[in-house]
Structures are given as C-alpha cells and as structure tokens.
Design a protein around this motif. Structure first.
Motif, PDB file in Angstrom:
ATOM      1  N   ASP A  20       0.767  -1.201   0.058  1.00  0.00           N
ATOM      2  CA  ASP A  20       0.022   0.094  -0.043  1.00  0.00           C
ATOM      3  C   ASP A  20       0.976   1.263  -0.044  1.00  0.00           C
ATOM      4  O   ASP A  20       1.647   1.353   0.836  1.00  0.00           O
ATOM      5  CB  ASP A  20      -0.741  -0.100   1.336  1.00  0.00           C
ATOM      6  CG  ASP A  20      -2.143   1.269   1.298  1.00  0.00           C
ATOM      7  OD1 ASP A  20      -1.378   2.180   1.768  1.00  0.00           O
ATOM      8  OD2 ASP A  20      -2.922   1.003   0.635  1.00  0.00           O
ATOM      9  N   THR A  22       0.319   4.409   0.709  1.00  0.00           N
ATOM     10  CA  THR A  22      -0.024   5.094   2.001  1.00  0.00           C
ATOM     11  C   THR A  22       0.985   4.470   3.177  1.00  0.00           C
ATOM     12  O   THR A  22       1.759   5.323   3.650  1.00  0.00           O
ATOM     13  CB  THR A  22      -1.475   4.804   2.475  1.00  0.00           C
ATOM     14  OG1 THR A  22      -2.401   5.559   1.389  1.00  0.00           O
ATOM     15  CG2 THR A  22      -1.545   5.850   3.828  1.00  0.00           C
ATOM     16  N   ASP A  23       1.029   3.342   3.273  1.00  0.00           N
ATOM     17  CA  ASP A  23       1.918   2.859   4.526  1.00  0.00           C
ATOM     18  C   ASP A  23       3.491   2.899   3.900  1.00  0.00           C
ATOM     19  O   ASP A  23       4.264   3.277   5.006  1.00  0.00           O
ATOM     20  CB  ASP A  23       1.760   1.399   4.555  1.00  0.00           C
ATOM     21  CG  ASP A  23       0.445   0.713   5.181  1.00  0.00           C
ATOM     22  OD1 ASP A  23      -0.076   1.750   5.621  1.00  0.00           O
ATOM     23  OD2 ASP A  23      -0.010  -0.588   4.676  1.00  0.00           O
ATOM     24  N   LEU A  26       4.008   6.767   4.610  1.00  0.00           N
ATOM     25  CA  LEU A  26       4.129   6.882   6.141  1.00  0.00           C
ATOM     26  C   LEU A  26       5.464   6.336   6.718  1.00  0.00           C
ATOM     27  O   LEU A  26       6.005   7.089   7.481  1.00  0.00           O
ATOM     28  CB  LEU A  26       2.851   6.114   6.712  1.00  0.00           C
ATOM     29  CG  LEU A  26       2.866   6.050   8.113  1.00  0.00           C
ATOM     30  CD1 LEU A  26       2.578   7.625   8.676  1.00  0.00           C
ATOM     31  CD2 LEU A  26       1.601   5.292   8.590  1.00  0.00           C
ATOM     32  N   GLU A  55      -2.790   6.352  -7.391  1.00  0.00           N
ATOM     33  CA  GLU A  55      -2.132   5.937  -5.696  1.00  0.00           C
ATOM     34  C   GLU A  55      -1.712   6.793  -5.180  1.00  0.00           C
ATOM     35  O   GLU A  55      -1.737   6.692  -3.942  1.00  0.00           O
ATOM     36  CB  GLU A  55      -1.561   4.712  -6.146  1.00  0.00           C
ATOM     37  CG  GLU A  55      -2.034   3.279  -6.828  1.00  0.00           C
ATOM     38  CD  GLU A  55      -1.117   2.191  -6.925  1.00  0.00           C
ATOM     39  OE1 GLU A  55      -1.272   1.117  -6.466  1.00  0.00           O
ATOM     40  OE2 GLU A  55      -0.275   2.402  -7.754  1.00  0.00           O
ATOM     41  N   ARG A  58      -4.079   9.224  -3.589  1.00  0.00           N
ATOM     42  CA  ARG A  58      -4.898   8.758  -2.617  1.00  0.00           C
ATOM     43  C   ARG A  58      -4.140   8.671  -1.204  1.00  0.00           C
ATOM     44  O   ARG A  58      -4.442   9.213  -0.019  1.00  0.00           O
ATOM     45  CB  ARG A  58      -5.397   7.517  -3.160  1.00  0.00           C
ATOM     46  CG  ARG A  58      -6.565   7.274  -3.947  1.00  0.00           C
ATOM     47  CD  ARG A  58      -7.246   5.862  -3.782  1.00  0.00           C
ATOM     48  NE  ARG A  58      -6.242   5.254  -4.297  1.00  0.00           N
ATOM     49  CZ  ARG A  58      -6.377   4.717  -5.656  1.00  0.00           C
ATOM     50  NH1 ARG A  58      -7.006   5.239  -6.169  1.00  0.00           N
ATOM     51  NH2 ARG A  58      -5.441   3.583  -6.101  1.00  0.00           N
ATOM     52  N   ALA A  59      -3.008   8.450  -1.468  1.00  0.00           N
ATOM     53  CA  ALA A  59      -1.912   8.302  -0.396  1.00  0.00           C
ATOM     54  C   ALA A  59      -1.570   9.516   0.330  1.00  0.00           C
ATOM     55  O   ALA A  59      -1.556   9.700   1.595  1.00  0.00           O
ATOM     56  CB  ALA A  59      -0.569   7.617  -0.605  1.00  0.00           C
ATOM     57  N   ASP A  61      -3.610  12.161   0.287  1.00  0.00           N
ATOM     58  CA  ASP A  61      -4.900  12.909   0.814  1.00  0.00           C
ATOM     59  C   ASP A  61      -5.006  12.128   1.998  1.00  0.00           C
ATOM     60  O   ASP A  61      -5.677  12.554   3.029  1.00  0.00           O
ATOM     61  CB  ASP A  61      -6.022  12.511  -0.030  1.00  0.00           C
ATOM     62  CG  ASP A  61      -6.117  13.405  -1.391  1.00  0.00           C
ATOM     63  OD1 ASP A  61      -5.269  14.491  -1.354  1.00  0.00           O
ATOM     64  OD2 ASP A  61      -6.809  12.889  -2.282  1.00  0.00           O
ATOM     65  N   ARG A  62      -5.080  10.614   2.076  1.00  0.00           N
ATOM     66  CA  ARG A  62      -5.190  10.157   3.465  1.00  0.00           C
ATOM     67  C   ARG A  62      -4.050  10.690   4.734  1.00  0.00           C
ATOM     68  O   ARG A  62      -4.398  10.940   5.683  1.00  0.00           O
ATOM     69  CB  ARG A  62      -4.742   8.608   3.327  1.00  0.00           C
ATOM     70  CG  ARG A  62      -5.918   7.837   2.462  1.00  0.00           C
ATOM     71  CD  ARG A  62      -5.447   6.695   2.176  1.00  0.00           C
ATOM     72  NE  ARG A  62      -6.328   5.679   1.445  1.00  0.00           N
ATOM     73  CZ  ARG A  62      -6.023   4.519   0.705  1.00  0.00           C
ATOM     74  NH1 ARG A  62      -4.736   4.087   0.988  1.00  0.00           N
ATOM     75  NH2 ARG A  62      -6.899   4.063   0.033  1.00  0.00           N
ATOM     76  N   LEU A  63      -2.719  10.996   4.244  1.00  0.00           N
ATOM     77  CA  LEU A  63      -1.984  11.261   5.061  1.00  0.00           C
ATOM     78  C   LEU A  63      -2.331  12.678   5.419  1.00  0.00           C
ATOM     79  O   LEU A  63      -1.765  13.376   6.391  1.00  0.00           O
ATOM     80  CB  LEU A  63      -0.472  11.308   4.639  1.00  0.00           C
ATOM     81  CG  LEU A  63      -0.138   9.708   4.744  1.00  0.00           C
ATOM     82  CD1 LEU A  63       1.457   9.584   4.095  1.00  0.00           C
ATOM     83  CD2 LEU A  63      -0.290   9.073   5.824  1.00  0.00           C
ATOM     84  N   LYS A  66      -4.497  12.899   8.484  1.00  0.00           N
ATOM     85  CA  LYS A  66      -3.911  12.453   9.207  1.00  0.00           C
ATOM     86  C   LYS A  66      -2.880  13.528   9.942  1.00  0.00           C
ATOM     87  O   LYS A  66      -2.457  13.431  11.038  1.00  0.00           O
ATOM     88  CB  LYS A  66      -3.077  11.221   9.662  1.00  0.00           C
ATOM     89  CG  LYS A  66      -3.919   9.974   9.168  1.00  0.00           C
ATOM     90  CD  LYS A  66      -3.069   8.729   9.037  1.00  0.00           C
ATOM     91  CE  LYS A  66      -4.107   7.495   9.071  1.00  0.00           C
ATOM     92  NZ  LYS A  66      -4.790   7.476  10.338  1.00  0.00           N
TER      93      LYS A  66
END
Length: 218
Positions: A20, A22-23, A26, A55, A58-59, A61-63, A66
C-alpha cells in the motif's frame, strides 16, 4: 530544503513487493527518510514506489487527513512541519493517556511479560549499535506497544500509536545524539524495573520523562 527528491529517493530502495502506497509513504516520513518540510513531488513518489498517479494522490490525501502531510493550494504537498506548541500539545496528550493506564499495566504484569519487555529493551539496545534506522525504529515501537498492551485495551493502544505518528520521526527528532539514544535505552530498562517492582508513581514518572525527553533525576 531542496524541492527535488531525486537524490533522496534512490531506485534501489524501491519495495520488491506490491504494498500500500500510504503505508510506504508513512514509513518514509516516520523514519525521517522524508524529513519535515520536504516537498512531495508526485512524479518522484511514483518512481519511488513504482505506482500510479492516482495511488500517490490517495496516499497524500489520506496522510493529509492525519495531519502528517500538508496540502498547500497551488503549490503541492509537503511533509508536515510541527511548531513547538503543537509538539508540546501532542506530548501532553500522550502523557495523559499513557500515565492514565499505568495502574492497569502494573495490575496485569506477570513474570513472563517482564521477561518479554526486557528482551525487547535489549533488542532496542542492540539495534542502536548494529541495526538500520528502520530496525532501530521498529524495535522502539515493539517495546512501547508491548508495554502499553499490558493495560488490556487494544483500541487505546492503537489511538496512542496514531497520536505518536503526528510527531516528528524518532531518528530525526528524538535520537540526534548517541547520549540521547543511550538515555532512551536506559529509560526502557527503568520502566521495566518499575513495572516489576509494581511502583506506580515511579512508572508514571518515567513514562512522562520518556515522552518529554526530560533528564532523569539521579
């Protein structure tokens, strides 16, 4: 700081297996591979993680949700740079939560859990001398998760883990010097000692010292 991540993101560091994005992003933020303030060019991240533009978006935006990545309109994305006030506020939250469950840790401690924590503390010591940054970082997280899990509340442990992610990465912000690394290692062992002795006040004091990185009183 340079906007170009090309030199920082070496091709040989690309993950071999599909993971992923995002992972992966991160991971690089938390370990200091992408330091606070770094501009995150999407084309560089595509090359880094061997992934598509959607991809990456999305990563990011997710972070951003947070508060690990900051979106600056018309400029792009940047690794979030904490000010001193926000750092103190996050430390305050951690102190409240982690000292608040210290009594449960002591109530649930067993000889087996003490042995496990001592082994994890020793693993952190060993990684300080011969491990990679990521191995050192993972050893630290493993110790703290095992310590907090003694409270018997997985959801709270996960919340604390998420809050930890909002602070600057450990190798960059916490372990600037050999003396700081050695003090962190010593604090791990002292916390296990306090647990084994069932000394609640000492355990709470050490947890706060560890979070705030204050000098240990003799």
């Amino acid at each position: 700081m340079s906007d170009d991540l090309t030199e920082m993101l070496a091709p040989e560091e690309k993950p071999e297996e599909r993971k992923d994005v995002t992972d992966l992003l991160l991971h690089d933020i938390l370990t200091g591979t992408l330091p606070a303030g770094t501009w995150l060019k999407q084309i560089d991240l595509e090359r880094r993680y061997d992934c598509t533009r959607p991809e990456v978006r999305r990563a990011l935006d997710r972070l951003s949700q947070k508060r690990l990545v900051q979106h600056n309109p018309n400029r792009g994305y940047q690794v979030y740079e904490l000010d001193d006030q926000r750092t103190r506020e996050i430390s305050d939250i951690r102190v409240i939560l982690e000292t608040g469950i210290a009594d449960r840790m002591i109530a649930n401690v067993t000889p087996e859990s003490v042995r496990e924590l001592r082994n994890l503390a020793k693993a952190f010591d060993e990684m300080s001398f011969r491990g990679s940054i990521m191995e050192h970082y993972d050893a630290n997280l493993a110790f703290h998760r095992a310590l907090l899990m003694l409270a018997g509340n997985t959801e709270l442990v996960n919340i604390i883990a998420e809050i930890r992610q909002r602070t600057a990465s450990a190798p960059v912000s916490q372990w600037r010097t050999r003396a700081r690394i050695e003090q962190s290692a010593r604090e791990h062992h002292l916390m296990v000692d306090a647990l084994e002795a069932r000394d609640l006040e000492e355990l709470k004091r050490l947890i706060e010292v560890h979070i705030r990185q204050a000098p240990i009183k003799a």
